[in-house]
Write an enzyme that holds these catalytic residues in place. Sequence first.
Site, PDB file in Angstrom:
ATOM      1  N   LYS A  15       0.826  -1.217   0.000  1.00 60.75           N
ATOM      2  CA  LYS A  15       0.000   0.000   0.000  1.00 60.75           C
ATOM      3  C   LYS A  15       0.858   1.265   0.000  1.00 60.75           C
ATOM      4  O   LYS A  15       0.571   2.208  -0.726  1.00 60.75           O
ATOM      5  CB  LYS A  15      -0.938   0.038   1.217  1.00 60.75           C
ATOM      6  CG  LYS A  15      -1.988  -1.045   1.221  1.00 60.75           C
ATOM      7  CD  LYS A  15      -3.009  -0.833   2.326  1.00 60.75           C
ATOM      8  CE  LYS A  15      -2.436  -0.889   3.735  1.00 60.75           C
ATOM      9  NZ  LYS A  15      -1.894  -2.212   4.115  1.00 60.75           N
ATOM     10  N   ARG A  90      -9.417   1.936   9.562  1.00 56.44           N
ATOM     11  CA  ARG A  90      -8.900   0.584   9.762  1.00 56.44           C
ATOM     12  C   ARG A  90      -9.976  -0.336  10.324  1.00 56.44           C
ATOM     13  O   ARG A  90      -9.772  -1.526  10.437  1.00 56.44           O
ATOM     14  CB  ARG A  90      -7.763   0.709  10.770  1.00 56.44           C
ATOM     15  CG  ARG A  90      -6.767  -0.397  10.833  1.00 56.44           C
ATOM     16  CD  ARG A  90      -5.812  -0.373   9.689  1.00 56.44           C
ATOM     17  NE  ARG A  90      -4.546  -0.979   9.991  1.00 56.44           N
ATOM     18  CZ  ARG A  90      -3.379  -0.472   9.626  1.00 56.44           C
ATOM     19  NH1 ARG A  90      -3.316   0.653   8.974  1.00 56.44           N
ATOM     20  NH2 ARG A  90      -2.275  -1.096   9.903  1.00 56.44           N
ATOM     21  N   ARG A 126      10.839  -6.748   4.181  1.00 59.13           N
ATOM     22  CA  ARG A 126      10.875  -5.361   4.672  1.00 59.13           C
ATOM     23  C   ARG A 126      11.581  -5.296   6.037  1.00 59.13           C
ATOM     24  O   ARG A 126      12.267  -4.327   6.350  1.00 59.13           O
ATOM     25  CB  ARG A 126       9.441  -4.828   4.792  1.00 59.13           C
ATOM     26  CG  ARG A 126       9.368  -3.348   5.098  1.00 59.13           C
ATOM     27  CD  ARG A 126       7.972  -2.822   4.896  1.00 59.13           C
ATOM     28  NE  ARG A 126       7.019  -3.402   5.816  1.00 59.13           N
ATOM     29  CZ  ARG A 126       5.706  -3.228   5.754  1.00 59.13           C
ATOM     30  NH1 ARG A 126       5.190  -2.505   4.783  1.00 59.13           N
ATOM     31  NH2 ARG A 126       4.903  -3.766   6.635  1.00 59.13           N
ATOM     32  N   ARG A 132      11.535  -2.361  10.605  1.00 58.67           N
ATOM     33  CA  ARG A 132      10.346  -1.873  11.311  1.00 58.67           C
ATOM     34  C   ARG A 132      10.078  -2.709  12.549  1.00 58.67           C
ATOM     35  O   ARG A 132      10.148  -3.943  12.499  1.00 58.67           O
ATOM     36  CB  ARG A 132       9.126  -1.940  10.372  1.00 58.67           C
ATOM     37  CG  ARG A 132       8.727  -0.593   9.842  1.00 58.67           C
ATOM     38  CD  ARG A 132       7.596  -0.704   8.870  1.00 58.67           C
ATOM     39  NE  ARG A 132       6.330  -1.109   9.497  1.00 58.67           N
ATOM     40  CZ  ARG A 132       5.148  -0.923   8.936  1.00 58.67           C
ATOM     41  NH1 ARG A 132       5.073  -0.330   7.746  1.00 58.67           N
ATOM     42  NH2 ARG A 132       4.049  -1.319   9.524  1.00 58.67           N
ATOM     43  N   ARG A 143      -0.998  -8.696  13.105  1.00 56.76           N
ATOM     44  CA  ARG A 143      -1.512  -7.671  12.184  1.00 56.76           C
ATOM     45  C   ARG A 143      -2.424  -8.302  11.130  1.00 56.76           C
ATOM     46  O   ARG A 143      -3.416  -7.709  10.732  1.00 56.76           O
ATOM     47  CB  ARG A 143      -0.343  -6.920  11.527  1.00 56.76           C
ATOM     48  CG  ARG A 143       0.249  -5.878  12.483  1.00 56.76           C
ATOM     49  CD  ARG A 143       1.686  -5.573  12.167  1.00 56.76           C
ATOM     50  NE  ARG A 143       1.855  -4.890  10.914  1.00 56.76           N
ATOM     51  CZ  ARG A 143       2.967  -4.933  10.180  1.00 56.76           C
ATOM     52  NH1 ARG A 143       3.998  -5.658  10.578  1.00 56.76           N
ATOM     53  NH2 ARG A 143       3.046  -4.266   9.072  1.00 56.76           N
TER      54      ARG A 143
HETATM   55  P1  AMP Z   1       0.643   0.607   8.769  1.00 57.97           P
HETATM   56  O1  AMP Z   1       1.882   1.354   8.425  1.00 57.97           O
HETATM   57  O2  AMP Z   1      -0.595   1.193   8.128  1.00 57.97           O
HETATM   58  O3  AMP Z   1       0.766  -0.873   8.553  1.00 57.97           O
HETATM   59  O4  AMP Z   1       0.411   0.796  10.339  1.00 57.97           O
HETATM   60  C1  AMP Z   1       1.354   0.347  11.288  1.00 57.97           C
HETATM   61  C2  AMP Z   1       0.717   0.281  12.655  1.00 57.97           C
HETATM   62  O5  AMP Z   1       0.257   1.591  13.051  1.00 57.97           O
HETATM   63  C3  AMP Z   1      -0.531  -0.593  12.764  1.00 57.97           C
HETATM   64  O6  AMP Z   1      -0.216  -1.953  12.952  1.00 57.97           O
HETATM   65  C4  AMP Z   1      -1.226   0.025  13.966  1.00 57.97           C
HETATM   66  O7  AMP Z   1      -0.593  -0.345  15.172  1.00 57.97           O
HETATM   67  C5  AMP Z   1      -0.973   1.504  13.749  1.00 57.97           C
HETATM   68  N1  AMP Z   1      -2.030   2.117  12.916  1.00 57.97           N
HETATM   69  C6  AMP Z   1      -1.899   2.648  11.665  1.00 57.97           C
HETATM   70  N2  AMP Z   1      -3.064   3.127  11.222  1.00 57.97           N
HETATM   71  C7  AMP Z   1      -3.962   2.887  12.208  1.00 57.97           C
HETATM   72  C8  AMP Z   1      -5.354   3.134  12.358  1.00 57.97           C
HETATM   73  N3  AMP Z   1      -6.075   3.711  11.375  1.00 57.97           N
HETATM   74  N4  AMP Z   1      -5.943   2.767  13.519  1.00 57.97           N
HETATM   75  C9  AMP Z   1      -5.249   2.192  14.512  1.00 57.97           C
HETATM   76  N5  AMP Z   1      -3.948   1.917  14.434  1.00 57.97           N
HETATM   77  C10 AMP Z   1      -3.301   2.259  13.303  1.00 57.97           C
END
Ligand code: AMP
Length: 185
Positions: A15, A90, A126, A132, A143
């Site tokens: 994404k 989310r 990654r 990360r 996740r």
């Molecule tokens: P991402 O980079 O979108 O995979 O997000 C990494 C982490 O950030 C996720 O696993 C959550 O812990 C947190 N996170 C990102 N976006 C959200 C969201 N909209 N709501 C809650 N937690 C989020």
Amino acid sequence: MARRILLLGPPGAGKGTQATLISSALHVPHISTGEMLRAAVAARTDLGKQAESVMAAGELVSDELVVAIVDERLAQEDARCGYLLDGFPRNVAQADALNDSVVNAIGTVVLLNVDAEEVIARMMHRAEEEGRADDNEEAIRRRLEVYSADTIPLVTFYGSAVLDVDGMGSVDAVFSRIMIALARS
Ligand code: AMP
């Protein structure tokens, strides 16, 4: 016309990479809650301190915190003519919060479909490249569970606004499929 797009897909679907390309092609800002939260963690802000352990465990940060940072971001000038959301909403509660403000209603959802084995392989890759904190086996598993339980219901929530795109293959191939789907919508 303002394009308000949500990019949806499992963690590791690519994404972030696709969002960067789409946002420059369509001239709309790429708004990633994951990026904003990682920046807050790195800057040791109050928000970052609250989010850090939750993120490392692969759980979702509270809706209240995330909705507040998105509200603030969407109020900025550059988001007036559209945007590409990546990682938000989310879950259905966050989608409801976004829908409550009519100006911010999502017009199109791009759903990137990628096989489970492929997303795990991409996240492990990654982990080696970017290090990360949430790209370890335990957090990856969590996740993916959170995605199935909390995020997949958004496909029903957004119904006919959802464009299904095959997310397998090269970055360029996926990007052109997305642009074709958007042009037809
Ligand atoms: P991402 O980079 O979108 O995979 O997000 C990494 C982490 O950030 C996720 O696993 C959550 O812990 C947190 N996170 C990102 N976006 C959200 C969201 N909209 N709501 C809650 N937690 C989020």
